[in-house]
Design a protein around this motif. Structure first.
Motif, PDB file in Angstrom:
ATOM      1  N   GLY A 179      90.742  67.973  50.904  1.00 53.81           N
ATOM      2  CA  GLY A 179      89.803  68.189  49.804  1.00 53.81           C
ATOM      3  C   GLY A 179      90.428  68.124  48.430  1.00 53.81           C
ATOM      4  O   GLY A 179      89.716  68.187  47.418  1.00 53.81           O
ATOM      5  N   SER A 180      91.772  68.031  48.357  1.00 56.52           N
ATOM      6  CA  SER A 180      92.424  68.076  47.044  1.00 56.52           C
ATOM      7  C   SER A 180      93.586  67.086  46.951  1.00 56.52           C
ATOM      8  O   SER A 180      94.651  67.301  47.540  1.00 56.52           O
ATOM      9  N   HIS A 181      93.375  66.022  46.217  1.00 56.79           N
ATOM     10  CA  HIS A 181      94.431  65.047  45.939  1.00 56.79           C
ATOM     11  C   HIS A 181      95.597  65.719  45.219  1.00 56.79           C
ATOM     12  O   HIS A 181      96.777  65.426  45.481  1.00 56.79           O
ATOM     13  N   ARG A 182      95.279  66.629  44.329  1.00 52.90           N
ATOM     14  CA  ARG A 182      96.311  67.297  43.529  1.00 52.90           C
ATOM     15  C   ARG A 182      97.240  68.133  44.408  1.00 52.90           C
ATOM     16  O   ARG A 182      98.462  68.121  44.215  1.00 52.90           O
ATOM     17  N   ILE A 183      96.678  68.864  45.386  1.00 53.26           N
ATOM     18  CA  ILE A 183      97.521  69.703  46.251  1.00 53.26           C
ATOM     19  C   ILE A 183      98.388  68.821  47.143  1.00 53.26           C
ATOM     20  O   ILE A 183      99.563  69.134  47.387  1.00 53.26           O
ATOM     21  N   ARG A 184      97.846  67.708  47.619  1.00 55.62           N
ATOM     22  CA  ARG A 184      98.673  66.787  48.404  1.00 55.62           C
ATOM     23  C   ARG A 184      99.858  66.306  47.574  1.00 55.62           C
ATOM     24  O   ARG A 184     100.980  66.193  48.058  1.00 55.62           O
ATOM     25  N   ARG A 185      99.607  66.020  46.289  1.00 57.93           N
ATOM     26  CA  ARG A 185     100.681  65.601  45.388  1.00 57.93           C
ATOM     27  C   ARG A 185     101.695  66.723  45.156  1.00 57.93           C
ATOM     28  O   ARG A 185     102.914  66.491  45.106  1.00 57.93           O
ATOM     29  N   LEU A 186     101.199  67.945  45.020  1.00 56.82           N
ATOM     30  CA  LEU A 186     102.081  69.093  44.781  1.00 56.82           C
ATOM     31  C   LEU A 186     103.018  69.318  45.960  1.00 56.82           C
ATOM     32  O   LEU A 186     104.217  69.588  45.786  1.00 56.82           O
TER      33      LEU A 186
END
Length: 605
Positions: free
Chosen positions: A171-178
């Motif tokens: 659900g979160s591209h940003r968390i995958r990146r983090l």
């Protein structure tokens, strides 16, 4: 160490990797060296490599291997994080769970507490032979209750870790990146055992993280909880990895034919009459002679290991069922025919032991608390509700209900100034409770723990005697020196163990995520499933025997193959025996009944 060709191929690879091989083939060792190489050549400031495994035993072994690997500098060792899948998932869930609608404050619902929460549902489906429809209804009711506990109370059981983390990551591209920014490379141990929810997490991580999967296709023993035989194909299709097969390497039991014997079990065809490092012995199929043969075999194995001068030697007795774990432990503690007892540790199902430990912890606390006896009754009810884990018995649930009913009767009697009935089940329980409350504790947690346990053991209450016996199977204060320190500090600061119950509860939760478990040493008894990811100097595999009664079919339950029946042979049974056999580094001994030997040991099965 001198690397094999396959291991050199791993070191030279620079993309997604799938490393396969059998037990002791060096998958873990080469992955550690690979991690150090990547740390030296590719990591930026603040980044680390993450090594994930299912088993805490594997995690502790990897941590130890990294610590003693001379080729890895101290600076590089700190760039490799080793953890369990559950622990890594929990870190993500605690931080980001609110994004999928979970409460801000989350706590773990450990297996004993989960067993209590689901006990009524499970008791409603307690019949031995449930129909497919009933099994589906039971599973659906359990899932609904787990989700309610998570969403309404913030109490998350282990089974929900992967599904919820999958929701967060997808659900979160940003968390995958983090995650990728912190861990650009993730090593996935025992990858063949990932279930659908865990694979979904891996798919999300693999978008930006470079993945290295370690797998033994023939060591997949968790099909019953969702491991998919096609998982390696899923990885191949998703990432087109470089593949390295280490199947011909054997570092664990080098100089023996243990690995070859394990592989032949899978095929059902034995190429040799005997294998170096493998012994198969039969015993007369009755309790006294079966356990006598086991004890004799253990004594001989201990002597071999001691005479060989092996420091911190380990000898595992692996059995097919939970029931056999307890029976073997009792037999080693009180051997037949006057033989010497054998010091050992038993790796049992911990629900009953943990819930019993909570009762002892409460009894260590001062009596000044007005609600202490009420807490005691609550914990007694918890014990009987949860001691059966995912298979609660009607008799145990009835015990919990009877204790609750007797306590309510006691409160009514106290309200009108009457004494409790002399035949109430609480009479002996209260007597022992008061005896423990009168004990003078010393501030030495180990000594005080044993004092309370002995009081329960010698008291007049059969229910508390049972609890004392359950707790005997765990060495609570030996498990973590930190626990002893916290109890000692509690005594000094509070003039008593005022927080013993909470300290014990937190210690067991921490134990689920501990990376510091020491490798087993001495004699260890455990279920065959629990041996996965471990290794021992020697292994003894001991199965049950058919019990024959006049006019009835043989009772044949505690066997490696269900009922030792040819039509019950399946891949799971073969893989489970192969995993158990290959835990041994120097020798594996199989004890099987003389008149009905394990069906998997017969040619052509």
């Amino acid at each position: 160490m001198e690397l094999t060709k396959g291991q050199r191929d791993v070191m030279e690879a620079d993309r997604y990797l799938l490393v396969t091989g059998g037990p002791g083939s060096g998958k873990t060792t080469i992955s550690i060296l690979k991690a150090a190489q990547i740390a030296e050549q590719h990591l930026r400031s603040g980044q680390k490599i993450l090594f994930l495994s299912f088993a805490r035993a594997t995690v502790s072994r990897v941590v130890e291997a990294i610590e003693y690997e001379q080729k890895i500098t101290s600076a590089k060792k700190h760039l490799i994080d080793v953890d369990t899948y559950h622990s890594f998932f929990w870190r993500l869930l605690k931080t980001h769970g609110y994004l999928i609608g979970l409460p801000r404050r989350l706590t773990i619902l450990p297996p004993p507490s989960e067993a209590i929460a689901l006990s009524q549902i499970r008791s409603a489906f307690s019949a031995r032979n449930l129909s497919d429809k009933q099994k589906a209804a039971k599973k659906g009711a359990e899932v609904t209750e787990r989700i309610r506990l998570a969403t309404n109370e913030g109490r998350i059981c282990f089974d929900l870790f992967a599904p919820y983390v999958g929701d967060i990551l997808h659900g979160s591209h940003r968390i995958r990146r983090l995650v990728a920014a912190m861990y650009p490379v993730i090593i996935l141990d025992e990858f063949q055992d990932t279930n659908e929810a865990q694979w979904r997490v891996v798919q999300a991580l693999g978008e930006f993280c470079r993945l290295i999967a370690l797998a033994d296709p023939e060591q997949r023993i968790y099909d019953w909880i969702g491991a998919d035989p096609a998982r390696l194909d899923h990885f191949r299709q998703a990432y087109t990895p470089k593949e390295v097969d280490l199947c011909t390497d054997n570092h664990r039991s080098a100089g023996t034919e243990i690995a070859a014997f394990g592989n032949d079990i899978l095929k059902g065809t034995f190429r040799k009459e005997s294998y170096i490092g493998v012994q198969i012995h039969v015993y007369r199929p009755n309790t006294a002679q079966a356990f006598s043969e086991l004890v004799i075999t253990v004594h001989k194995a201990r002597k071999r290991l001691i005479d060989a001068g092996i420091k911190n030697w380990s000898l595992a007795i692996l059995v097919p069922t939970k029931k056999m774990t307890r029976l073997v432990s009792d037999a080693l503690r009180q051997p037949p025919a006057g033989m010497a007892w054998i010091p050992h540790a038993a790796s049992i199902e911990l629900e009953a032991a943990i819930l019993g430990a909570e009762i002892i912890a409460l009894l260590m606390q001062p009596t000044a608390n007005n609600h202490r006896f009420t807490q005691f009754i609550d914990l007694m009810c918890n014990y009987f509700q949860g001691k059966g884990g995912d298979e609660p018995t009607q008799s145990a649930l009835k015990e919990a209900a009877n204790i609750r009913k007797a306590y309510e009767e006691l409160l009514r009697c106290q309200a009108i100034g009457k004494s409790i009935r002399q035949n109430s089940i609480l009479v002996n329980m209260i007597t022992v409770y008061e005896q423990t409350s009168a004990l003078v504790l010393t501030g030495d947690p180990d000594k005080d723990w044993r004092t309370i346990r002995h009081a329960l053991e010698k008291g007049a209450c059969a229910r508390l005697k049972e609890i004392a016996d359950e707790v005997r199977n765990i060495r609570v204060l030996d498990r973590r020196s930190q626990l002893r320190q916290e109890l000692s500090q509690d005594w000094r600061e509070s003039d008593g163990y005022r927080n013993a119950l909470e300290i014990i509860r937190q210690a067991f939760i921490q134990e689920y995520f501990s990376k510091n478990a020491k490798p087993e040493s001495g004699v260890v008894v455990m279920n065959m499933h629990k041996a996965k990811g471990k290794q021992f100097d020697e292994v003894i595999i001991f199965e049950g025997w058919p019990i024959r009664r006049k006019g009835q079919l043989p009772y044949n339950a505690d066997r490696i193959v269900r009922f030792n029946s040819r039509d019950q042979i399946n891949d799971q049974a073969r893989q489970n025996l192969r995993v158990s056999v290959t835990r041994g580094k120097r020798q594996t001994t199989i004890l099987t009944p003389e008149d009905d030997p394990c069906i998997l040991l017969l040619e052509g099965t």
